[in-house]
Design a protein around this motif. Structure first.
Motif, short mmCIF file in Angstrom:
data_model
loop_
_atom_site.label_atom_id
_atom_site.label_comp_id
_atom_site.label_asym_id
_atom_site.label_seq_id
_atom_site.Cartn_x
_atom_site.Cartn_y
_atom_site.Cartn_z
N GLY A 175 50.06 -18.35 22.55
CA GLY A 175 49.08 -17.43 22.13
C GLY A 175 47.96 -17.99 22.72
O GLY A 175 47.61 -18.22 23.95
N LEU A 176 46.81 -18.13 21.93
CA LEU A 176 45.43 -18.94 22.55
C LEU A 176 45.44 -20.48 22.73
O LEU A 176 44.59 -20.90 23.46
N ALA A 177 46.45 -21.02 22.44
CA ALA A 177 46.70 -22.39 22.89
C ALA A 177 45.71 -23.19 22.37
O ALA A 177 45.50 -24.24 23.52
N GLN A 178 44.99 -23.10 21.39
CA GLN A 178 43.71 -24.14 21.28
C GLN A 178 44.19 -25.50 20.89
O GLN A 178 43.31 -26.50 21.01
N SER A 179 45.45 -25.61 20.66
CA SER A 179 45.69 -27.11 20.15
C SER A 179 46.51 -27.94 21.46
O SER A 179 47.02 -29.03 21.10
N ILE A 180 46.58 -27.16 22.49
CA ILE A 180 47.43 -27.72 23.83
C ILE A 180 46.41 -28.01 24.90
O ILE A 180 45.77 -27.35 25.40
N GLU A 181 46.20 -29.43 25.05
CA GLU A 181 45.39 -29.81 26.26
C GLU A 181 45.76 -29.18 27.62
O GLU A 181 47.00 -29.12 27.66
N GLY A 182 44.91 -28.86 28.37
CA GLY A 182 45.17 -28.16 29.78
C GLY A 182 45.40 -26.53 29.27
O GLY A 182 44.30 -25.82 29.81
N ALA A 183 46.55 -26.17 28.72
CA ALA A 183 46.67 -24.75 28.26
C ALA A 183 45.43 -24.09 27.85
O ALA A 183 45.16 -22.69 28.03
N LYS A 184 44.67 -24.90 26.87
CA LYS A 184 43.78 -24.28 26.09
C LYS A 184 42.45 -23.76 27.05
O LYS A 184 41.83 -23.18 26.21
N GLN A 185 42.63 -24.22 28.33
CA GLN A 185 41.38 -23.77 29.20
C GLN A 185 41.71 -22.18 29.38
O GLN A 185 40.85 -21.61 30.02
N TRP A 186 43.01 -21.54 29.20
CA TRP A 186 43.12 -20.35 29.79
C TRP A 186 42.15 -19.29 29.42
O TRP A 186 42.05 -18.42 29.94
N PRO A 187 42.03 -19.20 27.86
CA PRO A 187 41.14 -17.99 27.53
C PRO A 187 39.74 -18.14 28.25
O PRO A 187 39.29 -17.03 28.60
N GLY A 188 39.29 -19.30 28.42
CA GLY A 188 37.82 -19.35 29.05
C GLY A 188 37.86 -18.88 30.66
O GLY A 188 37.17 -17.99 31.10
N LEU A 189 39.00 -19.45 31.31
CA LEU A 189 39.48 -18.82 32.52
C LEU A 189 39.52 -17.31 32.77
O LEU A 189 39.06 -16.49 33.59
N CYS A 190 40.30 -16.77 31.57
CA CYS A 190 40.40 -15.39 31.69
C CYS A 190 39.05 -14.68 31.26
O CYS A 190 38.87 -13.44 31.93
N GLU A 191 38.54 -15.18 30.46
CA GLU A 191 36.95 -14.34 30.40
C GLU A 191 36.23 -14.52 31.46
O GLU A 191 35.38 -13.44 31.75
N SER A 192 36.30 -15.50 32.22
CA SER A 192 35.46 -15.48 33.71
C SER A 192 36.11 -14.27 34.58
O SER A 192 35.25 -13.90 35.22
N TRP A 193 37.27 -14.30 34.47
CA TRP A 193 38.01 -13.24 35.22
C TRP A 193 37.31 -12.04 34.99
O TRP A 193 37.16 -11.06 35.87
N LEU A 194 37.58 -11.50 33.69
CA LEU A 194 37.25 -10.32 33.18
C LEU A 194 35.59 -9.94 33.41
O LEU A 194 35.30 -8.87 33.83
N LYS A 195 34.69 -11.06 33.47
CA LYS A 195 33.43 -10.61 33.69
C LYS A 195 33.38 -10.76 35.29
O LYS A 195 32.50 -9.60 35.72
N ARG A 196 33.88 -10.94 36.22
CA ARG A 196 34.15 -10.77 37.75
C ARG A 196 34.54 -9.51 37.91
O ARG A 196 34.24 -8.93 38.91
N LEU A 197 35.43 -8.85 36.84
CA LEU A 197 35.94 -7.35 37.16
C LEU A 197 35.10 -6.60 36.47
O LEU A 197 35.12 -5.25 36.66
#
Length: 308
Positions: free
Chosen positions: A280-302
């Motif tokens: 899911g949002l992976a908030q308890s996993i170091e590394g993977a918990k970065q993905w929501p922020g990366l996806c939000e940045s991608w959505l902004k660029r789109l």
């Protein structure tokens, strides 16, 4: 009696804490949503009215002066269930926080409805396509931009996400049903640890069996090996996966990424070493918990997120 009061207060405090821990959203400000039938006049091919026969849309609408983007959410569950908590409602809240409306689609699947037999292909695809078309046809009513409607899916829901990103329902302009007068092609696609391939050594066999049965038709099987179905018409795509995922191997995302690159589809992929399947949002996993922020940045660029 006075000596009992501190103990009672202490016991009540523990009870409140226990309730909150077990229901972390109980006292949170959850965005308002409403639930409606995906097929108000009855889903095609359905005669019964039991559990699983009436797929739903759980719509969370953003209040905004101007139209917003929207996304159809497809929870995972191996085409045999819906992980609607951490892969459904949690993401409706996440998208709402970014100013994006959403609709969780409880697409039909194996094991529920159809007199106990459940549903296989093409029914889940038809439901997911219908969900996208519904948002597009009702764009004005829901205050969303019909050209900014995407889809996100997880695990087997990721397969369904990639299916509706490579197989489109074309508009039927003279249809009596206004939903069918618009097409189903999404404007963006987010596949999270998705079962993107069928008929391959790294395919999740349970998802394939639930979708296509024990002995699938070879042509149908090939048509749902979605990396092979990517074309230049496939929408901009965001992928993420973990190397430690032993349920749905990372090769699924790698193959889809390569297909997008080969077809010049704008694509972004993030791979993390640590993390089990179904984060899911992976908030308890170091590394993977970065993905929501990366996806939000991608959505902004789109330009899927309205400027504040």
């Amino acid at each position: 009696m006075p000596q009992l009061l501190p103990k009672l207060r202490y016991s009540c405090s523990l009870l409140i804490v226990a309730i909150f821990i077990g229901n972390p959203h109980l006292f949170a400000d959850q965005p308002p949503s409403h639930t409606e039938s995906l097929w108000p006049d009855g889903a095609p091919g359905v005669e019964g009215k039991g559990e699983g026969d009436d797929p739903q849309l759980i719509i969370t609408k953003v209040e905004s002066e101007g139209p917003t983007a929207a996304v159809v959410i497809l929870p995972g569950g191996g085409y045999g269930g819906h992980a609607i908590g951490h892969e459904g409602h949690a993401f409706a809240e996440w998208f709402h926080s970014m100013g994006i409306s959403s609709a969780i689609c409880t697409y039909r699947l194996r094991g529920k409805g159809n007199n106990g037999k459940g549903y296989g292909h093409p029914v889940p695809m038809q439901d997911a396509q219908r969900a996208i078309q519904t948002l597009r046809a009702r764009a004005k009513e829901l205050n969303i931009d019909p050209d900014r409607i995407g889809v996100i899916g997880f695990s087997a829901g990721g397969h369904l996400c990639s299916t509706v990103s490579t197989h489109f329902a074309e508009p039927i302009e003279d249809s009596d049903d206004p939903v069918q007068r618009v097409g189903s092609r999404p404007n963006f696609s987010i596949c999270c640890y998705g079962v993107l391939s069928m008929g391959q050594p790294y395919t999740h066999q349970g998802s394939q069996r639930n979708l296509l049965g024990a002995n699938p038709d070879p042509e149908v099987l090939a048509s749902l090996d979605n990396p092979t179905q990517v074309t230049p018409e496939t929408p901009p795509t965001f992928l993420w996966h973990t190397a430690e995922d032993t349920v749905v191997p990372v090769e699924n995302s790698l193959k889809y990424y390569q297909a997008c690159v080969a077809n010049k589809v704008p694509v972004e992929m993030h791979l993390f070493n640590e993390g089990r399947h179904g984060l899911g949002l992976a908030q308890s996993i170091e590394g993977a918990k970065q993905w929501p922020g990366l996806c939000e940045s991608w959505l902004k660029r789109l330009k899927m997120i309205n400027p504040k």
